[in-house]
Design a protein around this motif. Sequence first.
Motif, PDB file in Angstrom:
ATOM      1  N   GLY A   5       6.706 -63.497 -11.280  1.00  0.00           N
ATOM      2  CA  GLY A   5       7.792 -62.072 -12.126  1.00  0.00           C
ATOM      3  C   GLY A   5       7.550 -60.896 -11.540  1.00  0.00           C
ATOM      4  O   GLY A   5       6.122 -60.529 -10.489  1.00  0.00           O
ATOM      5  N   TYR A   6       8.506 -59.938 -10.688  1.00  0.00           N
ATOM      6  CA  TYR A   6       7.973 -58.294 -10.297  1.00  0.00           C
ATOM      7  C   TYR A   6       8.406 -56.757 -11.505  1.00  0.00           C
ATOM      8  O   TYR A   6       8.821 -57.578 -12.530  1.00  0.00           O
ATOM      9  N   ASP A   7       7.978 -56.101 -11.244  1.00  0.00           N
ATOM     10  CA  ASP A   7       8.126 -55.273 -12.041  1.00  0.00           C
ATOM     11  C   ASP A   7       9.861 -54.424 -11.651  1.00  0.00           C
ATOM     12  O   ASP A   7      10.226 -53.741 -12.431  1.00  0.00           O
ATOM     13  N   VAL A   8       9.988 -54.865 -10.648  1.00  0.00           N
ATOM     14  CA  VAL A   8      11.112 -54.197  -9.878  1.00  0.00           C
ATOM     15  C   VAL A   8      11.739 -54.373  -8.903  1.00  0.00           C
ATOM     16  O   VAL A   8      11.479 -55.475  -8.066  1.00  0.00           O
ATOM     17  N   PHE A   9      12.949 -55.040  -8.895  1.00  0.00           N
ATOM     18  CA  PHE A   9      13.740 -55.242  -8.015  1.00  0.00           C
ATOM     19  C   PHE A   9      14.028 -54.065  -7.079  1.00  0.00           C
ATOM     20  O   PHE A   9      14.573 -54.030  -7.719  1.00  0.00           O
ATOM     21  N   LEU A  10      14.078 -54.346  -5.421  1.00  0.00           N
ATOM     22  CA  LEU A  10      14.528 -52.936  -4.657  1.00  0.00           C
ATOM     23  C   LEU A  10      15.201 -53.893  -3.596  1.00  0.00           C
ATOM     24  O   LEU A  10      14.677 -54.797  -2.809  1.00  0.00           O
ATOM     25  N   VAL A  13       2.942 -49.962  -4.942  1.00  0.00           N
ATOM     26  CA  VAL A  13       2.038 -51.511  -4.925  1.00  0.00           C
ATOM     27  C   VAL A  13       0.648 -50.134  -4.346  1.00  0.00           C
ATOM     28  O   VAL A  13      -0.097 -50.212  -5.659  1.00  0.00           O
ATOM     29  N   GLU A  14       0.903 -49.374  -3.594  1.00  0.00           N
ATOM     30  CA  GLU A  14      -1.163 -48.188  -3.401  1.00  0.00           C
ATOM     31  C   GLU A  14      -1.085 -47.836  -4.556  1.00  0.00           C
ATOM     32  O   GLU A  14      -2.056 -47.364  -4.596  1.00  0.00           O
ATOM     33  N   GLU A  15       0.033 -46.768  -5.353  1.00  0.00           N
ATOM     34  CA  GLU A  15      -0.359 -45.958  -5.997  1.00  0.00           C
ATOM     35  C   GLU A  15      -0.099 -46.186  -7.580  1.00  0.00           C
ATOM     36  O   GLU A  15      -0.079 -45.242  -8.296  1.00  0.00           O
ATOM     37  N   ALA A  16       0.798 -47.439  -7.400  1.00  0.00           N
ATOM     38  CA  ALA A  16       0.954 -46.974  -9.159  1.00  0.00           C
ATOM     39  C   ALA A  16       0.454 -48.735  -9.568  1.00  0.00           C
ATOM     40  O   ALA A  16       0.795 -48.720 -11.102  1.00  0.00           O
ATOM     41  N   GLN A  17       0.331 -49.612  -8.406  1.00  0.00           N
ATOM     42  CA  GLN A  17      -0.046 -50.820  -9.213  1.00  0.00           C
ATOM     43  C   GLN A  17       0.432 -51.599  -9.389  1.00  0.00           C
ATOM     44  O   GLN A  17       0.383 -52.533  -9.908  1.00  0.00           O
ATOM     45  N   LEU A  18       1.823 -51.538  -9.085  1.00  0.00           N
ATOM     46  CA  LEU A  18       3.116 -52.560  -9.983  1.00  0.00           C
ATOM     47  C   LEU A  18       3.223 -53.155  -8.415  1.00  0.00           C
ATOM     48  O   LEU A  18       2.784 -53.221  -7.295  1.00  0.00           O
ATOM     49  N   SER A  20       6.750 -39.528 -10.046  1.00  0.00           N
ATOM     50  CA  SER A  20       5.963 -40.324 -11.126  1.00  0.00           C
ATOM     51  C   SER A  20       7.990 -40.795 -12.708  1.00  0.00           C
ATOM     52  O   SER A  20       7.190 -41.664 -13.091  1.00  0.00           O
ATOM     53  N   ARG A  21       8.220 -40.220 -12.436  1.00  0.00           N
ATOM     54  CA  ARG A  21      10.067 -40.255 -13.450  1.00  0.00           C
ATOM     55  C   ARG A  21      10.538 -41.699 -12.616  1.00  0.00           C
ATOM     56  O   ARG A  21      11.012 -42.627 -14.132  1.00  0.00           O
ATOM     57  N   LEU A  22      10.050 -42.273 -11.475  1.00  0.00           N
ATOM     58  CA  LEU A  22      10.176 -43.631 -11.038  1.00  0.00           C
ATOM     59  C   LEU A  22       9.336 -44.746 -11.567  1.00  0.00           C
ATOM     60  O   LEU A  22       9.769 -45.821 -12.326  1.00  0.00           O
ATOM     61  N   VAL A  23       8.391 -44.750 -11.713  1.00  0.00           N
ATOM     62  CA  VAL A  23       6.970 -45.475 -12.000  1.00  0.00           C
ATOM     63  C   VAL A  23       7.457 -44.961 -14.177  1.00  0.00           C
ATOM     64  O   VAL A  23       7.757 -46.352 -14.327  1.00  0.00           O
ATOM     65  N   ALA A  24       7.302 -44.581 -14.688  1.00  0.00           N
ATOM     66  CA  ALA A  24       7.148 -44.188 -15.952  1.00  0.00           C
ATOM     67  C   ALA A  24       9.055 -45.462 -15.804  1.00  0.00           C
ATOM     68  O   ALA A  24       8.981 -45.992 -17.122  1.00  0.00           O
TER      69      ALA A  24
END
Length: 424
Positions: A8-13, A31-36, A136-140
């Motif tokens: 599974g993926y957290d987000v499709f880019l 990946v590196e800053e938000a561990q997504l 941070s808004r994108l990560v949220a």
Amino acid sequence: MAGTLLEGYDVFLSHRSPDKPMVERLADKLVEEAQLNPFLDRWHLIPGEPWQESLEEALNRSRCVAVFVGPSGVNSWENEEMRAALSRRVQENRFRVIPVLLPGADQEARDKLPSFLLRFTWVDLTAGIDDPVAFSRLVAGIRGQAPGRSGVQKLSTGSPYILKSVREIMEDALRPEGIDLASIPRGLGATISMLIRRCQLQYPNLDPQQVAQKINGSRALAYEEKYAQRSQKEDERYRGFEEWETELHALLRHVGIRDFARCRAINVGIGNGLEKPFFYKDFKQLLGVDLSAKALARAAQVIANLATRRAEAEELEGVASNAFDLYLSLRTYQSTFFDIGDALFAACRVLASGGRVVISIPYVYVDQGRLLNGLLRPGGHDLDPDLPYEIADAVRRGLQNLGFEELGLQTGLFEIYIYGMKTS
């Protein structure tokens, strides 16, 4: 970093646009800053396998999708991905579509997008993908969380909503009359009746009736100055006007207003007729109510067979009781010093038994090409994304207290609709 399509993926880019280096840098940060765990075609597609089917599979296995808008807008294949994502969003409320503005995305690039995409909250990375607040808004958004205070959006100093507020216009009009509003606190929920009572207590030597008349008159003047000449350019709905008209038409049918030729309607806060939906001409009777005489005169010019009445929404003075099948009020109940309770009582009075009410609260601003969500807090530039829903819920509760039934809320392209039926 690569993986199989079974995970599974957290987000499709998407990664097939001229902005692909920037998208890949953003994926690295996720990946590196938000561990997504984002899906990126360059990382995950297996050479030699059909890529369209693999992309569809990856989209189905992603919790949300980010739609990137760069200087070139969105290319044709990305458009198909976006539409597939929007279709899934309709079927699954928990699936999120996140529009992301990349550096260099100008107004022309944004205008190439389907207007129905504008209903989703944007992440604005035009200042750079290293913008910490926007990132941070994108990560949220990917995590399905509210961004919190750090993500508060502000209107620019050039916004027509900022240049001069209703309160400031009222202050300028009342000062020569010996009434100073400076000591009246700025706050959410302040109503015209509260303001009048405060001033009557503050100025006991003035005739209470004259105080009320002067304050009501200053509010009418302020509304006229700000809204009587409002143009399409200043109306967010013109970003997707045909879709908005269709949306409102469908909502009226949903609440039971199907035969316009037999419907007697009142539009409270009609302004200068700027919205002018195509179906206005079809009503058996249409009464437009507003505080501004200039706005009403313009509305009468653009809307066929419109009768007008200058009156306060809280009183609807001169409007007959039990006379209408539909009470419509678009983008009025969030106005400065507006008394929701009194206005709803007036709505109940003028509606016939079985009549329907449809009220809307806006939640989108267009400011210098940016799409911002929320309503303006008193005395500043900050937009509160929760305030439109708080007002909508206050309207719903007010209707419930008055005995309305079949109550509902619906979030549209640019505004939240509250509706119900008068039962007696």
